[in-house]
Scaffold this motif. Structure first.
Motif, PDB file in Angstrom:
ATOM      1  N   MET A   4      -2.651  40.635  15.816  1.00 25.64           N
ATOM      2  CA  MET A   4      -3.752  40.413  14.888  1.00 25.64           C
ATOM      3  C   MET A   4      -3.787  41.543  13.864  1.00 25.64           C
ATOM      4  N   ILE A   5      -3.949  41.195  12.600  1.00 21.52           N
ATOM      5  CA  ILE A   5      -4.061  42.189  11.541  1.00 21.52           C
ATOM      6  C   ILE A   5      -5.526  42.584  11.388  1.00 21.52           C
ATOM      7  N   VAL A   6      -5.776  43.883  11.407  1.00 28.88           N
ATOM      8  CA  VAL A   6      -7.136  44.395  11.216  1.00 28.88           C
ATOM      9  C   VAL A   6      -7.225  44.979   9.809  1.00 28.88           C
ATOM     10  N   LEU A   7      -8.065  44.349   8.996  1.00 33.28           N
ATOM     11  CA  LEU A   7      -8.213  44.741   7.602  1.00 33.28           C
ATOM     12  C   LEU A   7      -9.523  45.507   7.441  1.00 33.28           C
ATOM     13  N   LEU A 111     -12.895  44.528   9.377  1.00 34.00           N
ATOM     14  CA  LEU A 111     -13.902  45.507   9.779  1.00 34.00           C
ATOM     15  C   LEU A 111     -14.524  46.051   8.508  1.00 34.00           C
ATOM     16  N   ASP A 112     -15.788  45.705   8.281  1.00 30.92           N
ATOM     17  CA  ASP A 112     -16.537  46.187   7.118  1.00 30.92           C
ATOM     18  C   ASP A 112     -17.107  47.554   7.495  1.00 30.92           C
ATOM     19  N   ILE A 113     -16.487  48.617   6.979  1.00 27.50           N
ATOM     20  CA  ILE A 113     -16.858  49.986   7.357  1.00 27.50           C
ATOM     21  C   ILE A 113     -17.227  50.765   6.100  1.00 27.50           C
ATOM     22  N   PRO A 114     -18.523  50.956   5.828  1.00 28.68           N
ATOM     23  CA  PRO A 114     -18.930  51.638   4.591  1.00 28.68           C
ATOM     24  C   PRO A 114     -18.290  53.009   4.404  1.00 28.68           C
ATOM     25  N   LEU A 115     -18.215  53.783   5.481  1.00 25.13           N
ATOM     26  CA  LEU A 115     -17.694  55.152   5.386  1.00 25.13           C
ATOM     27  C   LEU A 115     -16.330  55.264   6.074  1.00 25.13           C
ATOM     28  N   LEU A 116     -15.458  54.325   5.811  1.00 20.94           N
ATOM     29  CA  LEU A 116     -14.155  54.292   6.488  1.00 20.94           C
ATOM     30  C   LEU A 116     -13.386  55.593   6.283  1.00 20.94           C
ATOM     31  N   GLY A 121     -11.737  56.695   9.674  1.00 27.14           N
ATOM     32  CA  GLY A 121     -11.491  55.389  10.277  1.00 27.14           C
ATOM     33  C   GLY A 121     -10.193  54.727   9.860  1.00 27.14           C
ATOM     34  N   ARG A 122      -9.395  55.383   9.038  1.00 29.61           N
ATOM     35  CA  ARG A 122      -8.160  54.754   8.547  1.00 29.61           C
ATOM     36  C   ARG A 122      -7.226  54.348   9.682  1.00 29.61           C
ATOM     37  N   GLY A 123      -7.197  55.138  10.735  1.00 32.12           N
ATOM     38  CA  GLY A 123      -6.306  54.838  11.842  1.00 32.12           C
ATOM     39  C   GLY A 123      -6.718  53.637  12.669  1.00 32.12           C
ATOM     40  N   LYS A 127      -4.605  47.662   7.321  1.00 33.19           N
ATOM     41  CA  LYS A 127      -4.617  47.691   5.862  1.00 33.19           C
ATOM     42  C   LYS A 127      -6.044  47.978   5.400  1.00 33.19           C
ATOM     43  N   VAL A 128      -6.180  48.498   4.178  1.00 31.69           N
ATOM     44  CA  VAL A 128      -7.499  48.827   3.639  1.00 31.69           C
ATOM     45  C   VAL A 128      -7.724  48.134   2.300  1.00 31.69           C
ATOM     46  N   VAL A 129      -8.872  47.476   2.187  1.00 31.04           N
ATOM     47  CA  VAL A 129      -9.343  46.935   0.910  1.00 31.04           C
ATOM     48  C   VAL A 129     -10.481  47.824   0.417  1.00 31.04           C
ATOM     49  N   VAL A 130     -10.385  48.298  -0.803  1.00 37.39           N
ATOM     50  CA  VAL A 130     -11.465  49.063  -1.423  1.00 37.39           C
ATOM     51  C   VAL A 130     -12.082  48.222  -2.534  1.00 37.39           C
ATOM     52  N   VAL A 131     -13.403  48.065  -2.472  1.00 42.66           N
ATOM     53  CA  VAL A 131     -14.106  47.387  -3.568  1.00 42.66           C
ATOM     54  C   VAL A 131     -14.582  48.451  -4.551  1.00 42.66           C
ATOM     55  N   THR A 132     -14.494  48.105  -5.820  1.00 36.76           N
ATOM     56  CA  THR A 132     -14.822  49.072  -6.856  1.00 36.76           C
ATOM     57  C   THR A 132     -15.543  48.381  -8.005  1.00 36.76           C
TER      58      THR A 132
END
Length: 203
Positions: A4-7, A111-116, A121-123, A127-132
């Motif tokens: 499973m991919i955790v985004l 995983l919606d993590i405000p303060l990733l 929490g990167r580990g 993959k990481v999505v950043v909203v801007t």
């Protein structure tokens, strides 16, 4: 079973993260919302722990977020005490979410993590999505919130990794300043790139 991919989904205050999380859920991807989890904990198991650490901040068994904010927002030591209470509870809730979806065979979860980045929490994610959005849009959105002031916004931003650094560290960037349709298209493009047309079930 395929892994499973955790985004991880993150972004600074006012960047549109919660709206983007809903778009992933609408696309059929299970989403764990840290903010929603905190709200639930504040009305449940976290309430007596917060009251013990910050007497007078609960009402009828639930945390009064306004009173709590008054106690911790300008006090770095108090904020660290609060985080030491809340973060492990949110992490445990997220771990249970991951276990459920892994057992169900979901190919992708968010995983919606405000303060990733701020909480290391990167580990925890693949993959990481950043909203801007532009600084002007961000400021207008945040200052429109009830009770928000320039001082509070400055205090919050001072504790967050700058937007430019988050974007640099991201695998994907979604600019929510371009409107809902563009953000939704970006969400679907990310899902398609990662798992094709196979998505999980919202949980």
């Amino acid at each position: 079973m395929k892994n499973m991919i955790v985004l991880g989904l993150t972004g600074s205050i006012g960047m549109g993260k919660s709206t983007t999380a809903k778009m992933f859920a609408e696309a059929g991807v299970p989403v764990h919302d840290s903010d929603e989890t905190v709200h639930r904990l504040y009305s449940g198991k976290a309430a007596p722990l917060v009251e013990a650490a910050f007497p007078g901040t609960t009402l009828s068994g639930s945390v009064d977020r306004t009173k709590l904010a008054e106690r911790v927002l300008e006090d770095a030591a108090a904020l660290k005490r609060l985080e030491a209470i809340i973060h492990p509870l949110v992490r445990a809730d997220a771990d249970a979410f991951l276990a459920r979806n892994r057992a169900a065979g979901a190919p992708l979860v968010v995983l919606d993590i405000p303060l990733l980045f701020e909480t290391g929490g990167r580990g925890r994610v693949d993959k990481v999505v950043v909203v801007t959005a532009s600084a002007e849009i961000q400021r207008a959105r945040v200052l429109a919130r009830p009770g928000m002031t320039e001082e509070k916004l400055a205090s919050i931003l001072a504790r967050q990794v700058p937007d430019a650094e988050k974007r640099e560290a991201a695998d994907f960037v979604i600019d929510t300043g371009q409107g809902f349709d563009a953000a939704r298209a970006a969400v679907h493009a990310i899902v398609t790139e990662l798992v094709g047309d196979k998505v999980g079930r919202p949980r």
